[in-house]
Design a protein around this motif. Structure first.
Motif, mmCIF file in Angstrom:
data_model
loop_
_atom_site.group_PDB
_atom_site.id
_atom_site.type_symbol
_atom_site.label_atom_id
_atom_site.label_comp_id
_atom_site.label_asym_id
_atom_site.label_seq_id
_atom_site.Cartn_x
_atom_site.Cartn_y
_atom_site.Cartn_z
ATOM 1 N N ALA A 260 13.806 -48.407 22.788
ATOM 2 C CA ALA A 260 13.919 -49.830 23.131
ATOM 3 C C ALA A 260 15.385 -50.256 23.145
ATOM 4 O O ALA A 260 16.078 -50.180 22.130
ATOM 5 C CB ALA A 260 13.139 -50.666 22.128
ATOM 6 N N TYR A 261 15.850 -50.699 24.306
ATOM 7 C CA TYR A 261 17.192 -51.229 24.465
ATOM 8 C C TYR A 261 17.091 -52.748 24.668
ATOM 9 O O TYR A 261 16.069 -53.256 25.122
ATOM 10 C CB TYR A 261 17.905 -50.593 25.659
ATOM 11 C CG TYR A 261 18.202 -49.121 25.482
ATOM 12 C CD1 TYR A 261 19.476 -48.694 25.131
ATOM 13 C CD2 TYR A 261 17.211 -48.168 25.663
ATOM 14 C CE1 TYR A 261 19.757 -47.347 24.964
ATOM 15 C CE2 TYR A 261 17.478 -46.819 25.487
ATOM 16 C CZ TYR A 261 18.752 -46.404 25.141
ATOM 17 O OH TYR A 261 19.019 -45.068 24.967
ATOM 18 N N THR A 262 18.161 -53.457 24.332
ATOM 19 C CA THR A 262 18.192 -54.908 24.490
ATOM 20 C C THR A 262 19.014 -55.276 25.711
ATOM 21 O O THR A 262 20.107 -54.736 25.909
ATOM 22 C CB THR A 262 18.792 -55.584 23.246
ATOM 23 O OG1 THR A 262 18.058 -55.167 22.091
ATOM 24 C CG2 THR A 262 18.713 -57.093 23.359
ATOM 25 N N GLN A 263 18.499 -56.193 26.530
ATOM 26 C CA GLN A 263 19.233 -56.620 27.706
ATOM 27 C C GLN A 263 19.270 -58.148 27.785
ATOM 28 O O GLN A 263 18.329 -58.827 27.386
ATOM 29 C CB GLN A 263 18.608 -56.055 28.986
ATOM 30 C CG GLN A 263 17.193 -56.516 29.256
ATOM 31 C CD GLN A 263 16.639 -55.949 30.536
ATOM 32 O OE1 GLN A 263 17.377 -55.389 31.339
ATOM 33 N NE2 GLN A 263 15.336 -56.071 30.739
ATOM 34 N N ASP A 264 20.389 -58.653 28.308
ATOM 35 C CA ASP A 264 20.584 -60.080 28.518
ATOM 36 C C ASP A 264 20.062 -60.417 29.904
ATOM 37 O O ASP A 264 20.655 -60.042 30.913
ATOM 38 C CB ASP A 264 22.081 -60.405 28.408
ATOM 39 C CG ASP A 264 22.361 -61.891 28.483
ATOM 40 O OD1 ASP A 264 21.421 -62.655 28.687
ATOM 41 O OD2 ASP A 264 23.535 -62.267 28.336
ATOM 42 N N ASP B 35 21.512 -41.519 21.252
ATOM 43 C CA ASP B 35 20.673 -42.652 21.623
ATOM 44 C C ASP B 35 20.803 -43.812 20.646
ATOM 45 O O ASP B 35 20.778 -44.981 21.040
ATOM 46 C CB ASP B 35 19.216 -42.205 21.707
ATOM 47 C CG ASP B 35 18.997 -41.192 22.824
ATOM 48 O OD1 ASP B 35 19.816 -41.201 23.765
ATOM 49 O OD2 ASP B 35 18.029 -40.425 22.743
ATOM 50 N N THR B 36 20.922 -43.513 19.343
ATOM 51 C CA THR B 36 21.039 -44.568 18.339
ATOM 52 C C THR B 36 22.247 -45.450 18.609
ATOM 53 O O THR B 36 22.174 -46.685 18.531
ATOM 54 C CB THR B 36 21.154 -43.955 16.930
ATOM 55 O OG1 THR B 36 20.006 -43.159 16.663
ATOM 56 C CG2 THR B 36 21.288 -45.049 15.878
ATOM 57 N N THR B 37 23.356 -44.833 18.964
ATOM 58 C CA THR B 37 24.572 -45.585 19.257
ATOM 59 C C THR B 37 24.402 -46.434 20.507
ATOM 60 O O THR B 37 24.823 -47.595 20.550
ATOM 61 C CB THR B 37 25.764 -44.630 19.431
ATOM 62 O OG1 THR B 37 25.926 -43.855 18.235
ATOM 63 C CG2 THR B 37 27.044 -45.397 19.703
ATOM 64 N N TYR B 38 23.785 -45.868 21.546
ATOM 65 C CA TYR B 38 23.560 -46.630 22.783
ATOM 66 C C TYR B 38 22.688 -47.862 22.519
ATOM 67 O O TYR B 38 22.933 -48.941 23.049
ATOM 68 C CB TYR B 38 22.904 -45.749 23.835
ATOM 69 C CG TYR B 38 23.857 -44.869 24.589
ATOM 70 C CD1 TYR B 38 24.920 -45.427 25.303
ATOM 71 C CD2 TYR B 38 23.709 -43.490 24.597
ATOM 72 C CE1 TYR B 38 25.808 -44.618 25.999
ATOM 73 C CE2 TYR B 38 24.588 -42.672 25.295
ATOM 74 C CZ TYR B 38 25.640 -43.241 26.000
ATOM 75 O OH TYR B 38 26.509 -42.442 26.689
ATOM 76 N N ILE B 39 21.646 -47.676 21.715
ATOM 77 C CA ILE B 39 20.746 -48.794 21.408
ATOM 78 C C ILE B 39 21.499 -49.887 20.647
ATOM 79 O O ILE B 39 21.367 -51.080 20.950
ATOM 80 C CB ILE B 39 19.537 -48.294 20.587
ATOM 81 C CG1 ILE B 39 18.660 -47.383 21.449
ATOM 82 C CG2 ILE B 39 18.730 -49.472 20.050
ATOM 83 C CD1 ILE B 39 17.553 -46.694 20.689
ATOM 84 N N ALA B 40 22.306 -49.482 19.666
ATOM 85 C CA ALA B 40 23.074 -50.459 18.890
ATOM 86 C C ALA B 40 24.095 -51.170 19.770
ATOM 87 O O ALA B 40 24.316 -52.379 19.646
ATOM 88 C CB ALA B 40 23.764 -49.767 17.720
ATOM 89 N N LEU B 41 24.720 -50.444 20.698
ATOM 90 C CA LEU B 41 25.702 -51.051 21.590
ATOM 91 C C LEU B 41 25.056 -52.052 22.531
ATOM 92 O O LEU B 41 25.651 -53.091 22.855
ATOM 93 C CB LEU B 41 26.424 -49.963 22.397
ATOM 94 C CG LEU B 41 27.492 -49.174 21.645
ATOM 95 C CD1 LEU B 41 28.016 -48.030 22.512
ATOM 96 C CD2 LEU B 41 28.650 -50.086 21.245
ATOM 97 N N SER B 42 23.836 -51.756 22.984
ATOM 98 C CA SER B 42 23.145 -52.703 23.854
ATOM 99 C C SER B 42 22.865 -54.002 23.106
ATOM 100 O O SER B 42 22.946 -55.093 23.673
ATOM 101 C CB SER B 42 21.834 -52.097 24.382
ATOM 102 O OG SER B 42 20.830 -52.042 23.381
ATOM 103 N N LEU C 51 26.021 -49.734 11.721
ATOM 104 C CA LEU C 51 25.160 -48.622 12.124
ATOM 105 C C LEU C 51 25.907 -47.649 13.023
ATOM 106 O O LEU C 51 25.798 -46.423 12.863
ATOM 107 C CB LEU C 51 23.924 -49.171 12.853
ATOM 108 C CG LEU C 51 22.973 -48.130 13.452
ATOM 109 C CD1 LEU C 51 22.395 -47.230 12.359
ATOM 110 C CD2 LEU C 51 21.850 -48.815 14.223
ATOM 111 N N ILE C 52 26.686 -48.187 13.952
ATOM 112 C CA ILE C 52 27.472 -47.330 14.843
ATOM 113 C C ILE C 52 28.496 -46.527 14.054
ATOM 114 O O ILE C 52 28.676 -45.323 14.280
ATOM 115 C CB ILE C 52 28.164 -48.182 15.924
ATOM 116 C CG1 ILE C 52 27.118 -48.783 16.876
ATOM 117 C CG2 ILE C 52 29.179 -47.352 16.710
ATOM 118 C CD1 ILE C 52 27.705 -49.743 17.879
ATOM 119 N N GLN C 53 29.164 -47.184 13.119
ATOM 120 C CA GLN C 53 30.163 -46.484 12.307
ATOM 121 C C GLN C 53 29.518 -45.388 11.453
ATOM 122 O O GLN C 53 30.053 -44.279 11.333
ATOM 123 C CB GLN C 53 30.901 -47.487 11.415
ATOM 124 C CG GLN C 53 31.849 -48.406 12.166
ATOM 125 C CD GLN C 53 32.599 -49.327 11.223
ATOM 126 O OE1 GLN C 53 32.007 -49.918 10.312
ATOM 127 N NE2 GLN C 53 33.895 -49.460 11.424
#
Length: 247
Positions: free
Chosen positions: A61-65, A3-10, A226-228
């Protein structure tokens, strides 16, 4: 992928779009009539289930455009001395006829073609209050353009520049760097104020946009790190599990 990676990618996805907008704003800081583009984004919550598959888990919490919109604040008006340069002081847009249909613009750098047609820099004819091409008789010379848009030559008034608007400016769709496509009906502005021999500059604040670009890049780098870091942590955990002797 956790989930942490998905959130950072968003977040990175939104930042990439924000960087594109900011770079485009800076590139058009000297484009007459250009309006700054802004990004509307928000966080949205995803409700997770607990380990037993039941509701009641944590929210993530995810970020969306969500959308891109323009800042319609008027740019500075500057003197040019060219009689075919026109600037709008206040509300309204010039109408020009393109091959794709009528488009709106705040860029008022016009030229007279050999046949007398008044056009923008791309050759699109400027329209009058009745939606017709404005044509100056070739033998005439433009003497003045009144604040209400009336064009006069030595032989009298020849045409009146039309100014239109829409009820909701956010419905205008940007095409290129200075044209707008109306998606709802247009109507004449209640009060016109056109300034001859002037142009409206871009409303881009170069210092503000440059600062924003640095902030976006810093935020992007932090999320990428963070992803790395998370990828390294997971790989180390996997390596540890696979190398431990079985009981």
């Amino acid at each position: 992928m956790d989930d942490t990676t998905y959130i950072a990618l968003s977040r990175i996805d939104v930042l990439t779009r924000a960087l594109d907008l900011t770079v485009n704003n800076l590139a058009n800081a000297n484009t007459d009539g250009f309006k700054t583009s802004r990004q509307l984004f928000s966080d949205f919550l995803v409700h997770q289930k607990d380990v037993h598959g039941l509701t009641g888990g944590k929210d993530e919490a995810y970020t969306q455009d969500q959308a891109t919109y323009q800042d319609f604040l008027q740019g500075e008006l500057r003197q040019t001395g060219n009689p075919t340069d026109l600037a709008i002081n206040g509300e309204g847009y010039f109408s020009v006829r393109t091959t794709q249909g009528v488009r709106l613009t705040r860029s008022g750098q016009f030229h007279i073609r050999s046949d007398g047609t008044l056009t923008d820099g791309s050759g699109n004819p400027l329209l009058d209050t009745n939606g017709r091409n404005i044509v100056i008789p070739p033998q005439d010379q433009i003497l003045s353009v009144a604040s209400d848009g009336t064009i006069s030559t030595q032989n009298g008034a020849t045409a009146t520049v039309g100014l239109v608007t829409v009820d909701n400016l956010n419905t205008l769709q940007q095409e290129g760097n200075y044209l707008l496509r109306p998606t709802t009906p247009t109507h004449n502005v209640a009060r016109k104020e056109i300034r001859q021999a002037m142009l409206e500059s871009s409303n881009v604040n170069s210092v503000s946009e440059a600062t924003k670009m640095v902030e976006i890049q810093r935020d992007y780098d932090l999320n990428f790190q963070l992803i790395q870091t998370e990828s390294t942590r997971r790989q180390n955990a996997i390596d540890k599990i696979t190398t431990e002797p079985s009981a």
